[in-house]
Design an enzyme around this catalytic site. Structure first.
Site, PDB file in Angstrom:
ATOM      1  CB  ILE A   1      -1.017   0.030   1.173  1.00 24.32           C
ATOM      2  CG1 ILE A   1      -0.325  -0.008   2.543  1.00 24.32           C
ATOM      3  CG2 ILE A   1      -2.014  -1.123   1.042  1.00 24.32           C
ATOM      4  CD1 ILE A   1      -1.259   0.296   3.718  1.00 24.32           C
TER       5      ILE A   1
ATOM      6  CD  GLU B   1       5.086  -2.900   9.774  1.00 25.25           C
ATOM      7  OE1 GLU B   1       5.231  -3.615  10.784  1.00 25.25           O
ATOM      8  OE2 GLU B   1       5.488  -3.239   8.652  1.00 25.25           O
TER       9      GLU B   1
ATOM     10  CB  THR C   1      -6.238  -0.056  17.553  1.00 32.39           C
ATOM     11  OG1 THR C   1      -5.940  -0.419  18.894  1.00 32.39           O
ATOM     12  CG2 THR C   1      -5.439   1.198  17.226  1.00 32.39           C
ATOM     13  CG  ASP C   2      -8.429  -0.735  22.497  1.00 31.54           C
ATOM     14  OD1 ASP C   2      -7.303  -0.832  21.970  1.00 31.54           O
ATOM     15  OD2 ASP C   2      -8.820  -1.486  23.413  1.00 31.54           O
ATOM     16  CD  GLU C   3      -2.430  -0.245  21.415  1.00 33.96           C
ATOM     17  OE1 GLU C   3      -1.471   0.525  21.285  1.00 33.96           O
ATOM     18  OE2 GLU C   3      -2.307  -1.466  21.554  1.00 33.96           O
TER      19      GLU C   3
ATOM     20  CE1 TYR D   1      -1.000  -0.501  15.374  1.00 37.37           C
ATOM     21  CE2 TYR D   1      -1.643  -0.396  17.684  1.00 37.37           C
ATOM     22  CZ  TYR D   1      -1.911  -0.778  16.376  1.00 37.37           C
ATOM     23  OH  TYR D   1      -3.084  -1.422  16.074  1.00 37.37           O
TER      24      TYR D   1
ATOM     25  CE  LYS E   1      -4.809   1.028  12.930  1.00 36.36           C
ATOM     26  NZ  LYS E   1      -5.001   0.284  11.652  1.00 36.36           N
TER      27      LYS E   1
ATOM     28  CE  LYS F   1       1.165  -7.635  17.490  1.00 37.86           C
ATOM     29  NZ  LYS F   1       0.318  -7.820  16.335  1.00 37.86           N
TER      30      LYS F   1
ATOM     31  N   GLY G   1       6.533   3.838  27.964  1.00 35.90           N
ATOM     32  CA  GLY G   1       5.227   4.503  27.784  1.00 35.90           C
ATOM     33  C   GLY G   1       4.054   3.539  27.813  1.00 35.90           C
TER      34      GLY G   1
ATOM     35  CE1 TYR H   1       9.946  -9.821  25.356  1.00 37.03           C
ATOM     36  CE2 TYR H   1      10.104 -10.685  23.120  1.00 37.03           C
ATOM     37  CZ  TYR H   1       9.380 -10.046  24.105  1.00 37.03           C
ATOM     38  OH  TYR H   1       8.097  -9.633  23.857  1.00 37.03           O
TER      39      TYR H   1
HETATM   40  P1  NAD Z   1      -0.906  -8.265  11.571  1.00 40.28           P
HETATM   41  O1  NAD Z   1       0.377  -7.584  11.861  1.00 40.28           O
HETATM   42  O2  NAD Z   1      -1.107  -9.676  11.999  1.00 40.28           O
HETATM   43  O3  NAD Z   1      -1.197  -8.235   9.991  1.00 40.28           O
HETATM   44  C1  NAD Z   1      -0.954  -7.106   9.216  1.00 40.28           C
HETATM   45  C2  NAD Z   1      -1.041  -7.530   7.751  1.00 40.28           C
HETATM   46  O4  NAD Z   1      -0.827  -6.358   6.960  1.00 40.28           O
HETATM   47  C3  NAD Z   1       0.035  -8.551   7.352  1.00 40.28           C
HETATM   48  O5  NAD Z   1      -0.534  -9.573   6.565  1.00 40.28           O
HETATM   49  C4  NAD Z   1       1.030  -7.736   6.556  1.00 40.28           C
HETATM   50  O6  NAD Z   1       1.699  -8.485   5.564  1.00 40.28           O
HETATM   51  C5  NAD Z   1       0.126  -6.674   5.940  1.00 40.28           C
HETATM   52  N1  NAD Z   1       0.851  -5.443   5.605  1.00 40.28           N
HETATM   53  C6  NAD Z   1       1.701  -4.755   6.420  1.00 40.28           C
HETATM   54  N2  NAD Z   1       2.230  -3.715   5.749  1.00 40.28           N
HETATM   55  C7  NAD Z   1       1.684  -3.737   4.501  1.00 40.28           C
HETATM   56  C8  NAD Z   1       1.828  -2.917   3.352  1.00 40.28           C
HETATM   57  N3  NAD Z   1       2.663  -1.870   3.353  1.00 40.28           N
HETATM   58  N4  NAD Z   1       1.114  -3.206   2.244  1.00 40.28           N
HETATM   59  C9  NAD Z   1       0.270  -4.281   2.231  1.00 40.28           C
HETATM   60  N5  NAD Z   1       0.112  -5.115   3.281  1.00 40.28           N
HETATM   61  C10 NAD Z   1       0.807  -4.838   4.409  1.00 40.28           C
HETATM   62  O7  NAD Z   1      -2.026  -7.309  12.171  1.00 40.28           O
HETATM   63  P2  NAD Z   1      -3.409  -7.672  12.902  1.00 40.28           P
HETATM   64  O8  NAD Z   1      -3.152  -7.871  14.344  1.00 40.28           O
HETATM   65  O9  NAD Z   1      -4.112  -8.689  12.112  1.00 40.28           O
HETATM   66  O10 NAD Z   1      -4.155  -6.265  12.749  1.00 40.28           O
HETATM   67  C11 NAD Z   1      -4.875  -5.953  11.565  1.00 40.28           C
HETATM   68  C12 NAD Z   1      -5.483  -4.572  11.682  1.00 40.28           C
HETATM   69  O11 NAD Z   1      -6.347  -4.526  12.823  1.00 40.28           O
HETATM   70  C13 NAD Z   1      -4.451  -3.467  11.915  1.00 40.28           C
HETATM   71  O12 NAD Z   1      -4.868  -2.336  11.198  1.00 40.28           O
HETATM   72  C14 NAD Z   1      -4.496  -3.207  13.407  1.00 40.28           C
HETATM   73  O13 NAD Z   1      -4.151  -1.877  13.697  1.00 40.28           O
HETATM   74  C15 NAD Z   1      -5.954  -3.482  13.709  1.00 40.28           C
HETATM   75  N6  NAD Z   1      -6.246  -3.947  15.076  1.00 40.28           N
HETATM   76  C16 NAD Z   1      -5.550  -5.007  15.617  1.00 40.28           C
HETATM   77  C17 NAD Z   1      -5.894  -5.484  16.890  1.00 40.28           C
HETATM   78  C18 NAD Z   1      -5.187  -6.658  17.515  1.00 40.28           C
HETATM   79  O14 NAD Z   1      -5.426  -6.959  18.685  1.00 40.28           O
HETATM   80  N7  NAD Z   1      -4.321  -7.368  16.818  1.00 40.28           N
HETATM   81  C19 NAD Z   1      -6.915  -4.859  17.605  1.00 40.28           C
HETATM   82  C20 NAD Z   1      -7.591  -3.769  17.024  1.00 40.28           C
HETATM   83  C21 NAD Z   1      -7.250  -3.341  15.758  1.00 40.28           C
HETATM   84  O1  DAU Z   2      -5.774  -2.856  21.968  1.00 35.51           O
HETATM   85  C1  DAU Z   2      -5.634  -3.230  20.635  1.00 35.51           C
HETATM   86  C2  DAU Z   2      -4.181  -3.475  20.322  1.00 35.51           C
HETATM   87  O2  DAU Z   2      -3.818  -4.685  20.999  1.00 35.51           O
HETATM   88  C3  DAU Z   2      -3.890  -3.589  18.846  1.00 35.51           C
HETATM   89  O3  DAU Z   2      -4.182  -2.366  18.225  1.00 35.51           O
HETATM   90  C4  DAU Z   2      -2.430  -3.967  18.592  1.00 35.51           C
HETATM   91  O4  DAU Z   2      -2.217  -4.161  17.212  1.00 35.51           O
HETATM   92  C5  DAU Z   2      -2.146  -5.252  19.335  1.00 35.51           C
HETATM   93  O5  DAU Z   2      -0.785  -5.589  19.182  1.00 35.51           O
HETATM   94  C6  DAU Z   2      -2.495  -5.122  20.813  1.00 35.51           C
HETATM   95  O6  DAU Z   2      -1.569  -4.219  21.490  1.00 35.51           O
HETATM   96  P1  DAU Z   2      -0.968  -4.560  22.943  1.00 35.51           P
HETATM   97  O7  DAU Z   2       0.267  -3.798  23.114  1.00 35.51           O
HETATM   98  O8  DAU Z   2      -2.015  -4.456  23.992  1.00 35.51           O
HETATM   99  O9  DAU Z   2      -0.681  -6.149  22.719  1.00 35.51           O
HETATM  100  P2  DAU Z   2       0.567  -7.070  23.113  1.00 35.51           P
HETATM  101  O10 DAU Z   2       0.143  -8.474  22.854  1.00 35.51           O
HETATM  102  O11 DAU Z   2       1.831  -6.596  22.521  1.00 35.51           O
HETATM  103  O12 DAU Z   2       0.659  -6.875  24.698  1.00 35.51           O
HETATM  104  C7  DAU Z   2      -0.427  -7.158  25.552  1.00 35.51           C
HETATM  105  C8  DAU Z   2       0.008  -6.793  26.958  1.00 35.51           C
HETATM  106  O13 DAU Z   2       1.034  -7.713  27.395  1.00 35.51           O
HETATM  107  C9  DAU Z   2       0.608  -5.410  27.085  1.00 35.51           C
HETATM  108  O14 DAU Z   2       0.239  -4.846  28.336  1.00 35.51           O
HETATM  109  C10 DAU Z   2       2.115  -5.657  27.063  1.00 35.51           C
HETATM  110  C11 DAU Z   2       2.249  -7.020  27.729  1.00 35.51           C
HETATM  111  N1  DAU Z   2       3.389  -7.846  27.267  1.00 35.51           N
HETATM  112  C12 DAU Z   2       3.526  -8.068  25.916  1.00 35.51           C
HETATM  113  C13 DAU Z   2       4.587  -8.807  25.430  1.00 35.51           C
HETATM  114  C14 DAU Z   2       4.744  -9.021  23.948  1.00 35.51           C
HETATM  115  C15 DAU Z   2       4.272  -8.407  28.171  1.00 35.51           C
HETATM  116  O15 DAU Z   2       4.124  -8.237  29.405  1.00 35.51           O
HETATM  117  N2  DAU Z   2       5.330  -9.144  27.701  1.00 35.51           N
HETATM  118  C16 DAU Z   2       5.528  -9.356  26.349  1.00 35.51           C
HETATM  119  O16 DAU Z   2       6.526 -10.020  25.984  1.00 35.51           O
END
Ligand code: NAD
Ligand code: DAU
Length: 359
Positions: A68, A92, A138-140, A163, A167, A202, A296, A354
């Protein structure tokens, strides 16, 4: 270019090879045979076509590899396929990576979204009737909560990580295109997803993988951070609901009504894995290691999902117990998937993030 489908709803899903995107693609391909689903994905480290091997040969599905960020490619693609609808997930998505490399997030999440908006606007301007740009966020973007309170659609944006800021910027760009050019949009802001196919950077998949391999469980800070967890297929159904029933120009918060502190969730995961792996109770929790906090680090996220519930009738269907158990089973049954995605570049990321550990 190939496979252009006339007389059908041409639906572009971006990021469809990623975690949530693959569940959304599967949902639309299997439930809506009259739509043609185009999955545009750059296949970054987080994208994996193995996630979609069960639908890859369906007649109403086409995969397109592309970025994209690549403006000429995106423009040509939209000119050729003239997508009626975009469901935009490509991003991302990992907060820790955004702390190390913020520019990747600005380029993909902000500029990449702007490229899609420009292409969509250019082909449909003055003909926006029946078109839709559904932006998945995202809620973030709302920042961090104290002990009480919930994020509502009206909560002011206050993003805290690169991030979250990227968003938030993309959400506001979507709204600006609506205000300025009349772009028909909807936005969803969802809480933390979990389930099969999530990349093991994650929390939940990382810890499942580490427990299986007797590696340390790196808990950031004191572990007293709270997240609201939603099973990924419930998110896919919420996106379907907003797509079909939501109002143009509206934002919908999506959440699991399911808050857990990280440390409580980790103990639950440890108990489940001891049981499923046939290990003595207490084995996995010995791996818990408190490490330096995320910079942060947002204290608490929690969603008020009453708008999507009351206005559109969506509710999460999966209980957390069931969902977590299904997720653990999926990772234990798909060790090859895990092996494939954790080899190579990911191993280098892990060691940098890590510290190196013996396998
Ligand atoms: P993910 O990192 O698993 O997947 C992202 C996908 O986007 C991958 O398949 C990657 O190849 C593709 N991508 C990245 N850069 C690209 C580019 N430049 N062009 C085309 N494709 C590209 O992410 P996810 O966790 O599935 O999240 C998907 C969406 O949902 C994101 O927009 C994220 O912000 C949002 N979201 C995620 C969560 C969560 O908990 N994971 C929660 C709320 C919202
Ligand atoms: O709230 C929605 C968001 O949730 C999405 O928009 C993001 O794409 C998704 O990655 C997620 O963000 P978080 O930062 O909440 O998710 P993560 O799984 O990275 O971390 C969850 C919690 O666990 C957070 O408080 C950080 C903590 N953590 C995470 C990792 C990877 C640890 O304590 N140790 C770890 O190694």
């Amino acid at each position: 270019m190939k496979d252009k489908k006339p007389n059908t709803l041409n639906l572009l899903i971006t990021g469809g090879a990623g975690f949530i995107g693959s569940h959304v693609v599967r949902h639309f391909v299997t439930n809506y045979p009259a739509y043609h689903v185009y999955n545009l994905d750059a296949l970054t480290y987080a994208g994996n076509l193995e996630n979609l091997k069960d639908v890859a040969k369906e007649d109403n599905y086409t995969f397109i590899k592309g970025d994209i960020k690549d403006i000429p490619f995106i423009d040509e693609l939209f000119d050729y396929y003239r997508f009626d609808v975009v469901i935009h997930l490509a991003a991302e998505s990992h907060v820790d990576r955004s702390i190390t490399n913020p520019n990747d997030f600005i380029e993909t999440n902000v500029l990449g979204t702007a490229n899609l908006l420009n292409a969509f606007k250019r082909i449909w301007i003055n003909h926006f009737e029946g078109k839709q740009f559904l932006h998945i966020s995202t809620d973030e973007v709302y920042g961090s909560l104290g002990k009480t309170g919930l994020f509502k659609e009206t909560t002011a944006y206050d993003p805290q990580s690169p991030y979250a800021a990227s968003k938030a910027a993309s959400d506001q760009m979507v709204r600006a295109y609506a205000n300025t050019y009349g772009l028909p949009y909807k936005i969803t802001n969802c809480s933390n997803n979990y389930g099969p196919n999530q990349f093991p950077e994650k929390l939940i998949p990382l810890f499942i993988h580490n427990i299986q391999n007797n590696k340390e469980l790196p808990v950031y800070g004191d572990g007293q951070y709270t997240r609201d967890w939603l099973y990924v297929t419930d998110h896919a159904k919420a996106i379907d609901t907003v797509f079909h029933k939501g109002k143009i120009g509206e934002t919908y918060n999506i959440g699991g009504l399911n808050e857990w502190t990280n440390i409580d969730l980790i103990h639950l995961l440890c108990e489940q894995l001891d049981l499923k792996l046939g290990r003595p109770k207490g084995t996995a929790s010995k791996l818990i290691t408190f490490v330096k906090d995320r910079a942060g680090h947002d204290k608490r996220y929690a969603i008020d999902a009453s708008k999507i519930q009351d206005e559109l009738g969506w509710y999460p269907e999966m209980t957390f117990e069931q969902g977590l158990s299904k997720t653990v089973d999926w990772y234990l049954d798909n060790t090859n998937w895990l092996k494939n995605v954790t080899s190579g570049a990911y191993q280098a990321y892990y060691d940098k993030m890590y510290g190196k550990q013996e396998d």
